[in-house]
Enzyme design. Structure first.
Site, PDB file in Angstrom:
ATOM      1  N   PRO A   1      -6.433   8.828   7.205  1.00 46.73           N
ATOM      2  CA  PRO A   1      -6.378   7.625   6.360  1.00 46.73           C
ATOM      3  C   PRO A   1      -7.305   6.481   6.742  1.00 46.73           C
ATOM      4  O   PRO A   1      -6.872   5.394   7.125  1.00 46.73           O
ATOM      5  CB  PRO A   1      -4.905   7.215   6.473  1.00 46.73           C
ATOM      6  CG  PRO A   1      -4.505   7.678   7.826  1.00 46.73           C
ATOM      7  CD  PRO A   1      -5.248   8.982   8.046  1.00 46.73           C
ATOM      8  N   CYS A   2      -8.586   6.690   6.558  1.00 48.53           N
ATOM      9  CA  CYS A   2      -9.567   5.640   6.857  1.00 48.53           C
ATOM     10  C   CYS A   2      -9.460   4.481   5.868  1.00 48.53           C
ATOM     11  O   CYS A   2      -9.943   3.382   6.158  1.00 48.53           O
ATOM     12  CB  CYS A   2     -10.978   6.218   6.879  1.00 48.53           C
ATOM     13  SG  CYS A   2     -11.457   7.102   5.396  1.00 48.53           S
ATOM     14  N   HIS A   3      -8.796   4.700   4.736  1.00 45.28           N
ATOM     15  CA  HIS A   3      -8.613   3.608   3.770  1.00 45.28           C
ATOM     16  C   HIS A   3      -7.709   2.513   4.320  1.00 45.28           C
ATOM     17  O   HIS A   3      -7.680   1.410   3.794  1.00 45.28           O
ATOM     18  CB  HIS A   3      -8.057   4.154   2.440  1.00 45.28           C
ATOM     19  CG  HIS A   3      -6.713   4.780   2.542  1.00 45.28           C
ATOM     20  ND1 HIS A   3      -6.540   6.080   2.986  1.00 45.28           N
ATOM     21  CD2 HIS A   3      -5.477   4.302   2.284  1.00 45.28           C
ATOM     22  CE1 HIS A   3      -5.244   6.371   2.973  1.00 45.28           C
ATOM     23  NE2 HIS A   3      -4.582   5.307   2.562  1.00 45.28           N
TER      24      HIS A   3
END
Length: 181
Positions: free
Chosen positions: A141-143
């Site tokens: 989850p780089c968001h």
């Protein structure tokens, strides 16, 4: 992959409730998540650059289990994707990607937070580059990483996609806290 066998990367397209992205996987797991509304060329370019000897094969059946979990996540029914992943990167990228997977659903952290967590507080730019190289966004989850001022910054899928993912997670967290409407 056995000696001299060509690696096969299977791909399919997820289209659900306004979401449209390509997913790609090897026999070992998910290896690429495409950006919202991008063409197949995004996957082809990634394969050519990162796994040049692989053969890209359209196979919706192979991708179906991945699509099911993503749809469940996008519908707010699932807060964690536990799909196997086939991530390849430098040791530093791997370190950053492992740290990203520790960010709780619905929460955000800064690039500096990640740099401190991996005990490299001066490597904020390198952390940003490693995050930008994450091929399996959403699953890793780089968001959930934002600028130090809380602003949404760099995301391969584009800021509108990042905004949508964070809004989806905030909405689900609020529902869970306050009860469904």
């Amino acid at each position: 992959m056995k000696n001299n066998q060509t690696e096969i990367i299977y791909f399919g397209k997820l289209e659900h409730n306004g979401w449209s992205m390509y997913l790609a996987a090897t026999d070992n797991g998910l290896c690429f998540v495409g950006s919202q509304n991008k063409e197949l060329a995004e996957v082809e370019n990634w394969v050519a650059k990162k796994r040049a000897s692989a053969m890209l094969v359209h196979d919706e059946e192979k991708i179906h289990p991945y699509k099911e979990q993503f749809i469940s996540y996008l519908d707010g029914e699932r807060v964690e994707l536990d799909l196997p992943i086939d991530l390849r990167g430098t040791p530093f990228q791997q370190l950053v990607w492992r740290e990203l997977q520790k960010i709780p659903y619905g929460k955000t952290v800064t690039y500096m937070d990640i740099a401190k967590q991996i005990e490299k507080p001066k490597a904020v730019r390198a952390v940003g580059a490693a995050i930008g190289a994450n091929p399996v966004m959403i699953r890793v989850p780089c968001h959930r990483v934002v600028g130090k001022d809380g602003k949404l910054t760099g995301f391969r899928g584009g800021i509108p996609m990042k905004e949508s993912l964070l809004a989806l997670e905030r909405e689900k967290v609020l529902e869970d806290v306050h009860g469904a409407p």
